[in-house]
Write an enzyme that holds these catalytic residues in place. Sequence first.
Site, PDB file in Angstrom:
ATOM      1  N   SER A 147      20.950-155.679 -18.508  1.00  0.00           N
ATOM      2  CA  SER A 147      21.746-155.851 -19.992  1.00  0.00           C
ATOM      3  C   SER A 147      23.119-155.967 -19.677  1.00  0.00           C
ATOM      4  CB  SER A 147      21.617-154.328 -20.429  1.00  0.00           C
ATOM      5  OG  SER A 147      22.166-154.309 -21.500  1.00  0.00           O
ATOM      6  N   TYR A 161      21.846-145.240 -20.383  1.00  0.00           N
ATOM      7  CA  TYR A 161      20.997-146.726 -20.195  1.00  0.00           C
ATOM      8  C   TYR A 161      22.015-147.742 -19.531  1.00  0.00           C
ATOM      9  CZ  TYR A 161      19.675-151.185 -22.300  1.00  0.00           C
ATOM     10  OH  TYR A 161      18.979-152.337 -22.337  1.00  0.00           O
TER      11      TYR A 161
HETATM   12  P1  NDP Z   1      11.541-153.137 -27.140  1.00  0.00           P
HETATM   13  O1  NDP Z   1      11.895-151.633 -27.237  1.00  0.00           O
HETATM   14  O2  NDP Z   1      11.402-154.042 -28.057  1.00  0.00           O
HETATM   15  O3  NDP Z   1      10.166-153.148 -26.243  1.00  0.00           O
HETATM   16  C1  NDP Z   1      10.046-152.421 -25.038  1.00  0.00           C
HETATM   17  C2  NDP Z   1       8.726-152.635 -24.290  1.00  0.00           C
HETATM   18  O4  NDP Z   1       8.573-151.817 -23.185  1.00  0.00           O
HETATM   19  C3  NDP Z   1       7.506-151.997 -25.302  1.00  0.00           C
HETATM   20  O5  NDP Z   1       6.535-153.274 -24.918  1.00  0.00           O
HETATM   21  C4  NDP Z   1       7.140-150.964 -24.733  1.00  0.00           C
HETATM   22  O6  NDP Z   1       5.540-150.670 -24.474  1.00  0.00           O
HETATM   23  C5  NDP Z   1       7.519-151.180 -23.421  1.00  0.00           C
HETATM   24  N1  NDP Z   1       7.584-149.907 -22.460  1.00  0.00           N
HETATM   25  C6  NDP Z   1       8.357-148.691 -22.896  1.00  0.00           C
HETATM   26  N2  NDP Z   1       8.369-147.790 -21.934  1.00  0.00           N
HETATM   27  C7  NDP Z   1       6.930-148.266 -20.976  1.00  0.00           C
HETATM   28  C8  NDP Z   1       6.519-147.763 -19.875  1.00  0.00           C
HETATM   29  N3  NDP Z   1       6.877-146.652 -19.484  1.00  0.00           N
HETATM   30  N4  NDP Z   1       5.771-148.338 -19.142  1.00  0.00           N
HETATM   31  C9  NDP Z   1       5.220-149.590 -19.659  1.00  0.00           C
HETATM   32  N5  NDP Z   1       5.837-150.330 -20.856  1.00  0.00           N
HETATM   33  C10 NDP Z   1       6.866-149.508 -21.402  1.00  0.00           C
HETATM   34  O7  NDP Z   1      12.585-153.653 -25.904  1.00  0.00           O
HETATM   35  P2  NDP Z   1      13.260-155.233 -25.896  1.00  0.00           P
HETATM   36  O8  NDP Z   1      12.681-156.312 -26.284  1.00  0.00           O
HETATM   37  O9  NDP Z   1      14.658-154.996 -26.888  1.00  0.00           O
HETATM   38  O10 NDP Z   1      14.004-155.129 -24.352  1.00  0.00           O
HETATM   39  C11 NDP Z   1      13.341-155.469 -23.538  1.00  0.00           C
HETATM   40  C12 NDP Z   1      14.325-155.443 -22.289  1.00  0.00           C
HETATM   41  O11 NDP Z   1      15.607-155.965 -22.549  1.00  0.00           O
HETATM   42  C13 NDP Z   1      14.796-153.955 -21.680  1.00  0.00           C
HETATM   43  O12 NDP Z   1      14.543-153.829 -20.555  1.00  0.00           O
HETATM   44  C14 NDP Z   1      16.080-153.877 -22.384  1.00  0.00           C
HETATM   45  O13 NDP Z   1      16.762-152.907 -21.931  1.00  0.00           O
HETATM   46  C15 NDP Z   1      16.535-155.132 -22.296  1.00  0.00           C
HETATM   47  N6  NDP Z   1      17.583-155.599 -23.367  1.00  0.00           N
HETATM   48  C16 NDP Z   1      17.474-155.505 -24.413  1.00  0.00           C
HETATM   49  C17 NDP Z   1      18.524-156.039 -25.452  1.00  0.00           C
HETATM   50  C18 NDP Z   1      18.197-155.942 -26.856  1.00  0.00           C
HETATM   51  O14 NDP Z   1      19.471-156.189 -27.488  1.00  0.00           O
HETATM   52  N7  NDP Z   1      17.256-155.853 -27.494  1.00  0.00           N
HETATM   53  C19 NDP Z   1      19.947-155.974 -24.875  1.00  0.00           C
HETATM   54  C20 NDP Z   1      20.019-156.088 -23.317  1.00  0.00           C
HETATM   55  C21 NDP Z   1      18.876-155.822 -22.745  1.00  0.00           C
HETATM   56  P3  NDP Z   1       4.781-150.043 -26.007  1.00  0.00           P
HETATM   57  O15 NDP Z   1       5.361-150.642 -27.014  1.00  0.00           O
HETATM   58  O16 NDP Z   1       3.401-150.527 -25.472  1.00  0.00           O
HETATM   59  O17 NDP Z   1       4.960-148.623 -25.534  1.00  0.00           O
END
Ligand code: NDP
Length: 252
Positions: A147, A161
């Site tokens: 990120s 985070y």
């Molecule tokens: P979302 O919150 O939209 O999605 C998160 C996903 O992670 C979901 O599919 C969820 O599964 C899954 N998840 C959470 N915890 C677990 C776990 N313990 N084991 C397995 N799966 C898990 O996230 P984003 O798409 O926004 O982000 C994706 C990545 O991008 C992250 O690493 C985030 O830090 C990074 N990022 C995002 C930014 C943004 O602006 N959105 C900016 C910078 C980085 P379920 O729903 O089934 O629980």
Amino acid sequence: MTHTNNNKNQYKVAIVTGASRGIGAATAKLLGAQGYRVCVNYHKQLEAAKQVVTDIESAGGQAIAIQADVSKEADVVRLFAETKLKLGAVSHLVNNVGILFTQSRLVDLSLARFNTVMNTNVSSCFLCCREAVKTMQAGSAIVNVSSGASKSGAPNEYVDYAASKGAMDSLTKGLSLELAADGIRVNAVRPGFIHTQMHADGGEPNRVERLASQIPLQRGGAPEEVAEAIAWLLSDAASYVTGSFIDLAGGR
Ligand code: NDP
């Protein structure tokens, strides 16, 4: 000359962690369209993960959904074993899982929250990399989803985070150097301000809209725009790229 995957006769098998929604879902769909056999990992949202699999299959691809909490060692071991059984040994890995909690100053953070964030974001990345490396061969690749917060530190919002993403950056660099001579590449993307549901978890669903005017490109990003960079880093087109970071934050 392009240095391509040595296992020409094998399918590319990719695990995308946290692929039930957001950036993970967009990445899984893109890789499915590119011919990877895709494991859509999810934690709680079975129906959403099944929909991603359906979308991939409807587009002519092959995918399965596997539930696993990737912060847990036994779950990760099972995730890789089940994927190997159903799709083949994992050749490509996207460590996409990442969580954050309500915006808060460091002084108000509990140790429990700090540890949960570190376990979910960093331990999961470590565990998945370790399992992947056991079977990966020359031509394989890993992309970690870090990120922009790893550089900004996310003050007054989520320093926990940001620290977890800083750890992922170091892990990416170190592992890339460990595996370079084996022909296995490890890179990361650093998104920022992407339209996903994650911001609601941080207590501000409209965070991207609020900050849009401060982003040089004057808008937030789409999950599909991040997926494109991830897919490129995984691909043989990026065959000379390792230990590298692509910033996708609209110029920030
Ligand atoms: P979302 O919150 O939209 O999605 C998160 C996903 O992670 C979901 O599919 C969820 O599964 C899954 N998840 C959470 N915890 C677990 C776990 N313990 N084991 C397995 N799966 C898990 O996230 P984003 O798409 O926004 O982000 C994706 C990545 O991008 C992250 O690493 C985030 O830090 C990074 N990022 C995002 C930014 C943004 O602006 N959105 C900016 C910078 C980085 P379920 O729903 O089934 O629980």
